[in-house]
Design a protein around this motif. Sequence first.
Motif, mmCIF file in Angstrom:
data_model
loop_
_atom_site.group_PDB
_atom_site.id
_atom_site.type_symbol
_atom_site.label_atom_id
_atom_site.label_comp_id
_atom_site.label_asym_id
_atom_site.label_seq_id
_atom_site.Cartn_x
_atom_site.Cartn_y
_atom_site.Cartn_z
ATOM 1 N N ALA A 67 0.879 -1.165 0.000
ATOM 2 C CA ALA A 67 0.000 0.000 0.000
ATOM 3 C C ALA A 67 0.916 1.213 0.000
ATOM 4 O O ALA A 67 2.111 1.069 -0.237
ATOM 5 N N PRO A 68 0.393 2.413 0.263
ATOM 6 C CA PRO A 68 1.314 3.540 0.402
ATOM 7 C C PRO A 68 2.438 3.153 1.368
ATOM 8 O O PRO A 68 2.266 2.307 2.247
ATOM 9 N N ALA A 69 3.592 3.771 1.220
ATOM 10 C CA ALA A 69 4.817 3.353 1.905
ATOM 11 C C ALA A 69 4.652 3.094 3.397
ATOM 12 O O ALA A 69 5.319 2.236 3.945
ATOM 13 N N ASP A 70 3.770 3.818 4.055
ATOM 14 C CA ASP A 70 3.645 3.650 5.499
ATOM 15 C C ASP A 70 2.479 2.738 5.890
ATOM 16 O O ASP A 70 2.094 2.707 7.048
ATOM 17 N N LEU A 71 1.932 1.994 4.936
ATOM 18 C CA LEU A 71 0.801 1.105 5.210
ATOM 19 C C LEU A 71 1.046 -0.268 4.614
ATOM 20 O O LEU A 71 1.760 -0.409 3.631
ATOM 21 N N PHE A 72 0.436 -1.282 5.208
ATOM 22 C CA PHE A 72 0.379 -2.586 4.568
ATOM 23 C C PHE A 72 -1.024 -3.151 4.765
ATOM 24 O O PHE A 72 -1.743 -2.782 5.688
ATOM 25 N N ILE A 73 -1.405 -4.024 3.847
ATOM 26 C CA ILE A 73 -2.762 -4.573 3.827
ATOM 27 C C ILE A 73 -2.685 -6.072 4.077
ATOM 28 O O ILE A 73 -1.875 -6.764 3.469
ATOM 29 N N ASP A 74 -3.514 -6.547 5.005
ATOM 30 C CA ASP A 74 -3.608 -7.984 5.248
ATOM 31 C C ASP A 74 -5.001 -8.337 5.737
ATOM 32 O O ASP A 74 -5.927 -7.521 5.650
ATOM 33 N N ARG A 75 -5.147 -9.542 6.256
ATOM 34 C CA ARG A 75 -6.437 -10.007 6.774
ATOM 35 C C ARG A 75 -6.615 -9.509 8.204
ATOM 36 O O ARG A 75 -5.661 -9.481 8.970
ATOM 37 N N PRO A 76 -7.846 -9.172 8.582
ATOM 38 C CA PRO A 76 -8.064 -8.781 9.977
ATOM 39 C C PRO A 76 -7.971 -9.992 10.904
ATOM 40 O O PRO A 76 -8.165 -11.127 10.473
ATOM 41 N N THR A 77 -7.679 -9.715 12.169
ATOM 42 C CA THR A 77 -7.688 -10.745 13.205
ATOM 43 C C THR A 77 -8.731 -10.339 14.240
ATOM 44 O O THR A 77 -9.190 -9.185 14.264
ATOM 45 N N VAL A 78 -9.087 -11.263 15.105
ATOM 46 C CA VAL A 78 -10.059 -10.959 16.158
ATOM 47 C C VAL A 78 -9.599 -9.742 16.967
ATOM 48 O O VAL A 78 -10.412 -8.910 17.351
ATOM 49 N N ALA A 79 -8.305 -9.622 17.202
ATOM 50 C CA ALA A 79 -7.781 -8.487 17.965
ATOM 51 C C ALA A 79 -8.061 -7.143 17.276
ATOM 52 O O ALA A 79 -8.008 -6.097 17.927
#
Length: 172
Positions: A4-16
């Motif tokens: 994603a933009p340099a300061d972000l990453f995208i993944d799957r959500p967790t319960v937390a």
Amino acid sequence: MTAAPADLFIDRPTVADGAALWRLAKDSKTLDLNSSYSYLLWCRDFAGTSAVARGTDGEPVGFVTGYVRPDRPDTLLVWQVAVDAAHRGRGIAARLLDGLTSRLAAERGITRVETTIAPGNTASERLFTSFAARHRADLTREVLFPADLFPDGPHDPEVLYRIGPLTPSTSH
């Protein structure tokens, strides 16, 4: 994980992440807010069909929740999209949606996306209209749930947006 933009990453959500997603939805001021419990369940049961954008500290700054329709296994229904106010205008919602649909096209063979949007939600209208254009997919709209079906007081109608077919060459 998706870039994603340099300061972000995208993944799957967790319960937390459930509490943070609830707060993002609440702070959006446009989404129908579900119970905090429902966001915890969503992050447990539908993490595979949802996505979260994380800041450098790992905290969620945006999300897309969705599910594959049981009677249409080629269709992702996008339930909610939200991005923290401090991160809006950077294309995060589009990146989340593109990343999620690309992942689900590869993993589950989805070729269509559906969502509902209340009239006047211009941010969502732009997001899904531009998604269809980027993916060179057809877009149709029709009222799915008229206002008079909602039992809890005044509610705008929900307009169903159907986008597809997506193809491997346009689902990125």
